[in-house]
Design an enzyme around this catalytic site. Structure first.
Site, mmCIF file in Angstrom:
data_model
loop_
_atom_site.group_PDB
_atom_site.id
_atom_site.type_symbol
_atom_site.label_atom_id
_atom_site.label_comp_id
_atom_site.label_asym_id
_atom_site.label_seq_id
_atom_site.Cartn_x
_atom_site.Cartn_y
_atom_site.Cartn_z
ATOM 1 N N GLU A 19 0.834 -1.207 0.000
ATOM 2 C CA GLU A 19 0.000 0.000 0.000
ATOM 3 C C GLU A 19 0.869 1.258 0.000
ATOM 4 O O GLU A 19 0.569 2.238 -0.682
ATOM 5 C CB GLU A 19 -0.943 0.012 1.210
ATOM 6 N N ASP B 223 3.921 -4.207 -5.801
ATOM 7 C CA ASP B 223 4.463 -5.499 -5.354
ATOM 8 C C ASP B 223 5.991 -5.448 -5.303
ATOM 9 O O ASP B 223 6.608 -5.919 -4.346
ATOM 10 C CB ASP B 223 4.024 -6.628 -6.304
#
Ligand SMILES: [Zn+2]
Length: 414
Positions: free
Chosen positions: A279, A360
């Site tokens: 995030e 990621d």
């Protein structure tokens, strides 16, 4: 005028055909892999969970066929059955000719009425489909309360905003759409800040992550990755659903990270760190302002198109409304623009998936390896009974996130 209705009907049929074709393709792909579990999936789910995920995917997809057909029929009935011009004539007459408030009210009443036909389907999805697979945690009274609160909010927030917008149309003349864009975009930015404080608490409880080792570790990760946060918040998603998630809202000083309580229950601290780092990755890689800028551009374009349509002699008239009235043009645009934008969703999803890969990769650097992120993604896929074998065309068209297998491949790359 007949041409406009003909094109509208063709666009409705085309979108429905596209949806049905892609979902049939997807179900065929899922059934093809149902018997022999592909190796990539076998590493992620045990056979029982995999069988359950296949059944859940197929059932949701068949339900989607039903709602897709129903929604198209309702839209066709509303558009070609002259329902809305009748409503407009009645509600607009409540105010003086050209009054702003009665036109705003027309839009809100139309919006509320149009949401009614799909209510039984929403009920079925929550209390039959989700229930069957153990995801429903809501109750009938909570569901009804949610709907009523949503409706009340729509009027409380929508009425003044629409009145302001329609007043701007009168005041600013032909250039109203630039002013209108400024008003609504400013409102959206304000809502990014106010939503978690004023509106979310009406539906959910947000609590700071309690003192303890997990909080210390997550805040330390934030410090290390350039996201100084004073608090991480936990939302009681388990009140309604067993599905789990994490998300990021706001911008600048108003940014905040919210973790679902279901997520905290399912993941280890290392995996939670990886999810938090993902995030933060969205924030650090500049995805938030990019998405805000993109949606602003779409909003401006949308207002430009509405202004052009409402000035035309043919648009409103084709659908039975008086020409040069902006409120009906707004409603028609809201109902019909999806027939065109549907075909562009692969583009926006492509951008969204690119951002997911970047976040990621950021998470992998931040926690020193791909292991925790892969662990977290696998658990989320298990718990949410994700479809591990979507058809490539289906996922390219509809998926805002890469598939699990794709994300693992992305994480394994340098
Ligand atoms: Zn993400």
């Amino acid at each position: 005028m007949g041409i406009v209705l003909g094109v509208t009907a063709a666009l409705m049929v085309l979108r429905l055909a596209g949806e049905l074709f892609l979902s049939a393709l997807n179900r065929a792909e899922v059934r093809r892999h149902a018997g022999s579990v592909p190796p990539a999936a076998a590493a992620i789910m045990d056979p029982d969970t995999y069988a359950k995920a296949v059944a859940y995917t197929l059932e949701k997809s068949r339900f989607g066929v039903l709602t897709g057909i129903f929604d198209t029929l309702v839209l066709a009935l509303v558009i070609f059955g002259s329902v809305l011009p009748g409503l407009f004539a009645v509600v607009a007459a409540w105010g003086a000719p050209g009054a702003v408030w009665s036109h705003a009210l027309f839009l809100l009443i139309a919006g509320a009425l149009l949401s009614v036909p799909s209510l039984p389907f929403e009920w079925w999805e929550q209390f039959r489909l989700e229930e069957k697979f153990g995801f429903n945690k809501s109750t009938a009274s909570l569901w009804v309360a949610d709907k009523l609160k949503g409706l009340a909010l729509m009027f409380v927030i929508g009425f003044p905003l629409l009145c302001a917008l329609l007043a701007l149309v009168k005041w600013a003349g032909d250039a109203w759409w630039l002013w209108g864009f400024g008003l609504v975009f400013g409102f959206q930015l304000l809502m990014l800040v106010l939503y978690p404080k004023l509106i979310l608490p009406l539906f959910n409880k947000l609590t700071p992550l309690p003192e303890g080792e997990l909080r210390v570790r997550l805040l330390a990760l934030g410090d290390r990755t350039g996201f100084r946060a004073s608090t991480i918040e936990v939302i009681d998603g388990s009140k309604r659903s067993g599905h789990s998630n994490a998300y990021f809202t706001g911008f600048g000083r108003f940014r905040r990270i919210v973790l679902f309580d279901t997520l905290i229950a399912q993941l280890t601290p290392e995996e939670l760190k990886a999810v938090l780092a993902h995030e933060i990755g969205h924030y650090r890689r500049g995805h938030i302002p990019k998405m805000i800028a993109l949606s602003a551009a779409m909003l401006l374009g949308g207002f430009g198109v509405i202004a052009w349509l409402s000035r035309s002699s043919w648009f409103n008239a084709s659908f039975g409304f008086p020409a040069h009235e902006v409120a009906p043009s707004f409603l028609l645009f809201a109902l019909l623009s999806g027939l065109v934008t549907f075909w562009f969703s692969p583009l926006s999803n492509l951008l969204s998936r690119k951002h997911e890969y970047e976040a990621d990769a950021f998470a992998r650097e931040a926690v020193g390896g791909a292991g925790p992120m892969i662990g977290a993604l696998r658990k989320l896929a298990q718990k949410n009974l994700s479809n591990l074998t979507p058809h490539p065309w289906f996922s390219a068209f509809f998926y805002s996130h890469p598939t699990l297998v794709e994300r693992e491949a992305g994480l394994a790359k340098n």
